[in-house]
Structure formats: structure tokens, C-alpha cells
Scaffold this active site. Structure first.
Site, PDB file in Angstrom:
ATOM      1  N   LYS A  86       0.848  -1.201   0.000  1.00 12.98           N
ATOM      2  CA  LYS A  86       0.000   0.000   0.000  1.00 12.98           C
ATOM      3  C   LYS A  86       0.880   1.246   0.000  1.00 12.98           C
ATOM      4  O   LYS A  86       1.920   1.286   0.690  1.00 12.98           O
ATOM      5  CB  LYS A  86      -0.896  -0.052   1.241  1.00 12.98           C
ATOM      6  CG  LYS A  86      -1.856   1.101   1.409  1.00 12.98           C
ATOM      7  CD  LYS A  86      -2.704   0.851   2.650  1.00 12.98           C
ATOM      8  CE  LYS A  86      -3.565   2.022   3.022  1.00 12.98           C
ATOM      9  NZ  LYS A  86      -4.357   1.756   4.242  1.00 12.98           N
ATOM     10  N   SER A 161      -8.972   2.571   3.756  1.00 10.97           N
ATOM     11  CA  SER A 161      -8.118   3.230   2.798  1.00 10.97           C
ATOM     12  C   SER A 161      -7.347   2.255   1.899  1.00 10.97           C
ATOM     13  O   SER A 161      -6.814   2.649   0.869  1.00 10.97           O
ATOM     14  CB  SER A 161      -7.128   4.142   3.523  1.00 10.97           C
ATOM     15  OG  SER A 161      -6.309   3.420   4.424  1.00 10.97           O
ATOM     16  N   SER A 185      -9.236   0.323   8.088  1.00  5.38           N
ATOM     17  CA  SER A 185      -8.795   0.305   6.697  1.00  5.38           C
ATOM     18  C   SER A 185      -8.228  -1.011   6.185  1.00  5.38           C
ATOM     19  O   SER A 185      -7.866  -1.107   5.018  1.00  5.38           O
ATOM     20  CB  SER A 185      -7.761   1.420   6.466  1.00  5.38           C
ATOM     21  OG  SER A 185      -8.357   2.669   6.686  1.00  5.38           O
TER      22      SER A 185
END
Length: 474
Positions: A86, A161, A185
Site C-alpha cells: 500500500k 483506505s 482500513s
């Protein structure tokens, strides 16, 4: 980039080297010599190139280095298995953009502590995946760019996220990918995309310096996967690289446990925040399945004070205040606050107004750990929704809207997952429901500090009992 028209069921599953393998299965194929690591990486790259024009989960590709590493795979358990990191964690040679277009990230000089451990398990990074700006929103939508779309139906959000990672795992581009969780997230995109997503106990998994230095470490790193065994194997391999001696070991969890548990069930959240009937139905269905397996499930009211969400929002907002105030020093000299979205700027203003009571906020959020300890003296686990509403359509959380609109909708949607970020306890999202429009619904199981093994054992039971819907079958 203009995305193609929305459509349902975007996936890349085929009879190539990846097939329908999860990460454990793919690693076994590579070790047995039935496929090579390079074949696996090449197949993943081809799959990403197929789905990304519709899903928009890729920030930066790292294909050449991935192929070079796959040609000489390491010795870790996942040696040769392709993945993503990520884009809020440092990877040597790649910029860290934080989902934000207000600056130009410089390539990291070294791997961050998480990526160093992650790649040490043998996983091969093929790029970095997209997140919402600074990870603040529960949907990776942008005021000046296309959103990350959900592979189950591209009209819908992929959550956030860790949206890009979840979209790529759900669509079959890679079997497992990095995610992290400061308010849900890992669990939210797992729930939106029909995946397994476990937020580990605070301090369980190595983290980058910026996260470690937070006043209250609400963020935890982990993965999203398509199977319980992949998440269990990741945590087992992580422990080989870093073992927190203050926590009980997770060990090698490969199936259900024998202990029957007393499980509390929460349907509605704090105050007047009500859960959508479809979501409540999924949670009650999971409870019925747990009882059929011999566990005791008891419905209770939310056991935390009504000021909890206000405190969590105040702390979250102060983090935005810090990011925007120090952006030129901490992110890049060209950082332009005016280019951040309405949500980030609105949070920063809210944080500035709330900063005077930060000591009280930190004290009360810290005290939630004591509430948790008392709670788990009575119960072994807690069953809740992941999100209070079904996966939203894109546009509902678009950060080009006024801050007041977006934050009100976020509070309606995200009011269960932040609790474990405050307490530091582990929690797992499992794909145990489907909405009437065909979208996955995540159901959450939480446990006390250090009890990931318990969550994995129950998750194995549920996976075996009901199975998880697969996008390629839908």
C-alpha cells in the site's frame, strides 16, 4: 485517465500460472516446481494490466524489479508470490505518495520496517496500491482523479483506505496484498470486496517510523486475502521475523479450535447510530451459524461511552492538522495544502479547534483499553458489523463535496471498526453476507489483546461451514 463505463464482476481469474490459487497454494506450486516464480509474477502483471483500467488501483508499477527478483526468489515461505504494498509504506526506490496529489514523493532510500519484513517472507512486490488521501476516507475517491472501483460492481466503492490492495486481491490480480488500518482500513475494504481482513493487535507487526511515533498508535499493518489460511500464514511468517514478547504468540493456526466461546453480538452502534437492516441480517445470520457450531451468542448494547466517536474523530482530525501543517517538511518541499481535498482540510480545521482538549482525548481513548479488558473477562469474542451500511456507491463519499456532508456520512457508515484501533485489540472481517444488489457484506469478529489465534480458529470454522462467495462464481 478516463475509466470505462461501470460494469459488474471485473476479474482476471483464468488458467494461467496463478489459476485460482490463494497465496499458500501458489507458494506450494512454486516450491514443487510446477510453476516458476517468474511465471507467477508475469501472470500477475498481465492480470493487473487487464483489470487496472477498470479498477484504478495501481499507483506505481515495479514490474522490472519484480521480474528480476522472481528470477532469483528468496527462501521465505511465500517465495515468488506476487503482491502489492500500500502506498503509505516505504519501499526502496519507489515514492510514497499517501494517496495525495498535493506533492511529488521522492523515491524511498530504503525499505520501511514493514516492507522489510513483508518481503522477507518471500513475497515479491510488483508495485504500490492506491489509498484514499492520507487514508482518511472510507472510500478511495478523489476530487481531481478517478476513484478506485469495486470489482464486484464498478459503480461501487472498493472501501478504503486499502482500496487498491483489496480490489486487486478480489479481482484475482494477486492472491494477497498489504493493507493497514487506522480506523478500519484493513477490515472495511475486506468487507466491501468479499475478502478476509485481520487487524492485528497493536505492536504485533513491524511498522514504519511515522506510525510508531504517533501519540496513540491506532494504526496496525496486515494483509487482505481470499482465504483464512493466507492471513494465518502471513501472521505466522511475520512472527518469524519479529516477535513481540509482550504478546502471546499466534503460532501456526491451520484450522478450527476446540473451545466453544461466549460471544457478544452488537447490532447497533453508539447513541442513535443505527445499522442498516441488510447488514443487521448478515450479522444475525453469522450469529445463527456460530450457535449451530456450538458457540453461545448473546446480544448486548454497545459497551463504550457515547463520547467515544467524538474523541476518536478529534484525534483523527489532529493527525490531519499535523499532516497539513508539516507537509513541506515531512512530505515534500512542493507540498501545496490547497491541493488537498475537502475532507483532509476539513479534518485539519476540526483538529485545530479540538487541539486544546487533546490530553483529555488521549486519556479517554487510552482508557478504552481498560473497558476492553473488563469486557473480555465476560466474553471471549464480539460479533459486529464491519460497516453500519452496505457498500456505498461511488460519489456518496466524494471529497469534492463539502466537509460537513462527507464527515456526517462517514460517521453513519464507520462506527464499529474504530474501537479496536483505540483499544489496540485484534479484529477480523469475514465475507459472510451478500446484499440484495449482489455486493459482499463483511461481518466482524473481535477479541481481546493478543487473541488473533482465537479469531483465526473461529474464522476457519465459519469458512468451512458456509464458504465465502467468489467473484468468479457469482
Amino acid at each position: 485517465m478516463t475509466l470505462p463505463p461501470p460494469r459488474a464482476k471485473v476479474h482476471a481469474f483464468s488458467d494461467d500460472a496463478l489459476g485460482e490459487h490463494d497465496a499458500v497454494g501458489l507458494a506450494e506450486e512454486i516450491r514443487a516446481g510446477r510453476i516458476s516464480a517468474l511465471e507467477a509474477v508475469d501472470a500477475a502483471i498481465a492480470r493487473v494490466e487487464k483489470v487496472n483500467p477498470e479498477l484504478n488501483g495501481l499507483v506505481v508499477a515495479d514490474y522490472d524489479r519484480a521480474r528480476a527478483r522472481a528470477a532469483r526468489p528468496g527462501k521465505g515461505f511465500f517465495a515468488g508470490v506476487p503482491t502489492f504494498v500500500k502506498d503509505n509504506s516505504d519501499v526502496q526506490g519507489l515514492p510514497t505518495q499517501q494517496g495525495c496529489s498535493a506533492y511529488t514523493g521522492e523515491p524511498a532510500k530504503v525499505d520501511g520496517d514493514f516492507a522489510s519484513m513483508f518481503f522477507g517472507t518471500g513475497l515479491v512486490g510488483i508495485g504500490k496500491s492506491q489509498l484514499s488521501e492520507f487514508g482518511f476516507s472510507a472510500s478511495a475517491e478523489f476530487f481531481n482523479a478517478d476513484p478506485v472501483r469495486n470489482p464486484w460492481n464498478t459503480d461501487y466503492s472498493s472501501g478504503a483506505s486499502s482500496a487498491g490492495s483489496a480490489a486487486f486481491v478480489a479481482s484475482g490480480a494477486v492472491p494477497i496484498a498489504h493493507a493497514n488500518d487506522g480506523g478500519g482500513s484493513i477490515r472495511i475494504p475486506a468487507g466491501c470486496n468479499g475478502l478476509v481482513g485481520l487487524k492485528p493487535t497493536r505492536g504485533r507487526v513491524p511498522q514504519d517510523k511515522m506510525i510508531r511515533e504517533m501519540p496513540l498508535r491506532i494504526v496496525a499493518d496486515g494483509v487482505v486475502s481470499r482465504s483464512v489460511r493466507d492471513t494465518a500464514a502471513f501472521l505466522r511468517e511475520s512472527e518469524k521475523h519479529y516477535r513481540n514478547l509482550k504478546l502471546p504468540p499466534i503460532g501456526d493456526i491451520r484450522g478450527p479450535g476446540q473451545k466453544r466461546l461466549r460471544i457478544a453480538m452488537l447490532i447497533d452502534s453508539i447513541g442513535d447510530l443505527k445499522t442498516d437492516p441488510e447488514v443487521a441480517e448478515a450479522v444475525r445470520g453469522a450469529a445463527q451459524q456460530l450457535e449451530a457450531l456450538g458457540h453461545h451468542v448473546e446480544e448486548i448494547a454497545m459497551p463504550v461511552p457515547e463520547y467515544f466517536l467524538d474523541d476518536f474523530l478529534a484525534y483523527w482530525s489532529v493527525l490531519s492538522t499535523f499532516m497539513l501543517a508539516t507537509g513541506k517538511r515531512t512530505l515534500g518541499a512542493d507540498f501545496d495544502r490547497a491541493k488537498t481535498d475537502n475532507l483532509s482540510r476539513g479534518l485539519a480545521k476540526h483538529g485545530l479547534r479540538q487541539s486544546w482538549k487533546l490530553p483529555l482525548v488521549l486519556s479517554r481513548l487510552g482508557a478504552s483499553q481498560q473497558i476492553s479488558k473488563r469486557f473480555f473477562r465476560t466474553y471471549d469474542a464480539v460479533l459486529t458489523p464491519v460497516l453500519a451500511l452496505p457498500t456505498p456507491e461511488l460519489g456518496w463519499l466524494n471529497p469534492a463535496q463539502p466537509y460537513e456532508v462527507v464527515i456526517d456520512r462517514l460517521i453513519q457508515l464507520v462506527n464499529f471498526t474504530p474501537l479496536q484501533n483505540a483499544t489496540g485489540d485484534p479484529a477480523i472481517s469475514l465475507p459472510l453476507g451478500t446484499s440484495r444488489n449482489g455486493m459482499p457484506i463483511g461481518v466482524q469478529l473481535g477479541a481481546g489483546r493478543g487473541r488473533e489465534a482465537r479469531l483465526l480458529e473461529v474464522a476457519y470454522e465459519l469458512e468451512q461451514a458456509v464458504g465465502f462467495a467468489r467473484i468468479q462464481d457469482a
